[in-house]
Write a protein that holds these residues in place. Sequence first.
Motif, short mmCIF file in Angstrom:
data_model
loop_
_atom_site.label_atom_id
_atom_site.label_comp_id
_atom_site.label_asym_id
_atom_site.label_seq_id
_atom_site.Cartn_x
_atom_site.Cartn_y
_atom_site.Cartn_z
N LEU A 83 0.80 -1.08 0.28
CA LEU A 83 0.20 -0.01 0.05
C LEU A 83 0.77 1.24 0.13
N TYR A 84 0.58 1.84 -1.17
CA TYR A 84 1.79 3.25 -1.14
C TYR A 84 0.81 4.28 -1.72
N HIS A 85 1.30 5.37 -1.36
CA HIS A 85 0.61 6.90 -1.59
C HIS A 85 1.81 7.72 -2.11
N ASN A 86 1.46 8.91 -2.80
CA ASN A 86 2.02 10.08 -3.21
C ASN A 86 1.72 11.10 -2.20
N THR A 87 2.68 11.41 -1.48
CA THR A 87 2.48 12.13 -0.33
C THR A 87 3.19 13.22 -0.22
N ALA A 88 2.70 14.53 0.32
CA ALA A 88 3.28 15.55 0.66
C ALA A 88 3.38 15.71 2.26
N VAL A 89 4.57 16.24 2.50
CA VAL A 89 4.92 16.17 4.17
C VAL A 89 5.25 17.38 4.42
N VAL A 90 4.76 18.06 5.57
CA VAL A 90 5.06 19.42 6.03
C VAL A 90 6.09 19.26 7.33
N ILE A 91 7.27 19.62 7.20
CA ILE A 91 8.14 19.87 8.22
C ILE A 91 8.39 21.10 8.88
N GLU A 92 8.17 21.32 10.15
CA GLU A 92 8.20 22.52 10.78
C GLU A 92 9.44 23.09 11.09
N ARG A 93 9.77 24.27 11.55
CA ARG A 93 10.89 24.84 11.66
C ARG A 93 11.77 24.21 12.99
N ASP A 94 11.15 23.43 13.63
CA ASP A 94 11.88 22.66 14.75
C ASP A 94 12.08 21.36 14.18
N GLY A 95 12.01 21.07 13.06
CA GLY A 95 12.43 19.76 12.19
C GLY A 95 11.34 18.57 12.48
N ASN A 96 10.14 19.03 13.10
CA ASN A 96 9.29 17.92 13.33
C ASN A 96 8.15 17.99 12.01
N ILE A 97 7.52 16.69 12.00
CA ILE A 97 6.27 16.70 11.09
C ILE A 97 4.99 17.28 11.66
N VAL A 98 4.44 18.11 10.86
CA VAL A 98 3.12 18.67 11.50
C VAL A 98 2.06 18.30 10.74
N GLY A 99 2.24 17.58 9.46
CA GLY A 99 1.11 17.10 8.65
C GLY A 99 1.50 16.48 7.36
N ARG A 100 0.53 15.75 6.91
CA ARG A 100 0.85 15.41 5.45
C ARG A 100 -0.37 15.35 4.63
N TYR A 101 -0.42 15.27 3.44
CA TYR A 101 -1.37 15.24 2.45
C TYR A 101 -1.12 14.14 1.57
N ARG A 102 -2.24 13.36 1.21
CA ARG A 102 -2.06 12.08 0.31
C ARG A 102 -2.68 12.62 -0.99
N LYS A 103 -1.92 12.55 -2.07
CA LYS A 103 -2.61 12.99 -3.31
C LYS A 103 -3.91 12.16 -3.59
N MET A 104 -5.04 12.93 -3.78
CA MET A 104 -6.40 12.37 -3.93
C MET A 104 -6.85 11.92 -5.30
N HIS A 105 -6.34 12.83 -6.32
CA HIS A 105 -6.62 12.34 -7.79
C HIS A 105 -5.46 11.83 -8.18
N ILE A 106 -5.70 10.71 -8.99
CA ILE A 106 -4.53 9.74 -9.27
C ILE A 106 -5.02 9.45 -10.75
N PRO A 107 -3.81 10.03 -11.80
CA PRO A 107 -3.91 9.85 -12.97
C PRO A 107 -3.72 8.66 -13.51
N ASP A 108 -3.90 8.13 -14.85
CA ASP A 108 -3.62 6.95 -15.59
C ASP A 108 -3.47 7.26 -17.05
N ASP A 109 -2.70 8.27 -17.53
CA ASP A 109 -2.41 8.44 -18.84
C ASP A 109 -1.12 8.13 -19.37
N PRO A 110 -0.95 7.96 -20.68
CA PRO A 110 0.19 7.78 -21.24
C PRO A 110 1.31 8.45 -20.72
N ALA A 111 2.48 7.59 -20.31
CA ALA A 111 3.31 8.43 -19.53
C ALA A 111 3.49 8.97 -18.20
N TYR A 112 2.00 8.68 -17.71
CA TYR A 112 1.72 9.01 -16.13
C TYR A 112 0.89 8.01 -15.63
#
Length: 306
Positions: free
Chosen positions: A108-137
């Motif tokens: 189980l895998y995701h395309n995920t954005a992660v936000v790192i705060e100024r103290d170096g800690n993770i404060v949140g993430r977002y997993r890509k909601m719309h997943i394409p399936d096009d030629p070359a993508y």
Amino acid sequence: MRQNLFHNTSIQTQLIKLGLVQQSNTSDIQSNIHKLITNIRWCAAREAQLIVLPELHNSLYFCQTENIKAFDISESIPGYSTRLFGKLAQELGIILILSLFERRTLGLYHNTAVVIERDGNIVGRYRKMHIPDDPAYYEKFYFAPGDLGFQPIQTSLGRLGILICWDQWYPEAARLMALSGADILIYPTAIGYESSDTDEEKRKQKNAWIISQQAHAIHNGLPSVTVNRVGHEYDSSGQTNGILFWGNSFVCGGQGEIIAQASDMQEENLIVDINFHRQEEIRRVWPFLRDRRIDAYENLTRRFID
């Protein structure tokens, strides 16, 4: 004649200095990461407080083909990249937005954005909601759709409405981020020209891409930030001549005005000042949220209205 209410000096100003890293990648992941670190340091040295990296920035854009071996480069969150970039964020006192190939569990895998705060800690993430399936993508082969919804991530600078690449074509995604209190829309991106397209078609695609994100900014009265990769990446299957990523990373304001834009062929870092609080000024004059007919939109949840 209606009074011009823009630039109302009674509204608070909160200037944020953004850093955008537009770079090309190779098959050498450690070399890519070293370049990212160099570019992040360059931005931080110019007082960037929030630095955004492109989509799947550690590697080549592997989704051009369906290759089981590509899953080997996925990683857990927290994991190698969040520790490495977390230490860098803490050292430099910056907020970093990462874009990672997340290994959530076996198979189980995701395309995920992660936000790192100024103290170096993770404060949140977002997993890509719309997943394409096009030629070359061929992303549906690799990524399950996100399950965290459209929720802004609270940071010490404000609420970041982070979306990823294919999400940028969907007005619903931007609107839901705005309705949830986002101060800004941010799109880590990997998009370019497929080799078989004509020059005219390429121009149409890039123009549509820029206009779409300007429209999201206007409709929601929010600044919008898009960070793309650049350069040619080959198709290892040989079915196409690969993708030429078109760069053009840009920032636009809440009226759709382009504040800064990178080139289409070169690696480039941008430093951009934006005002997080200008959305109040814009929304007083263009009250789109006030005038929405929420009592008449129930059919938006249908796939098609027959």
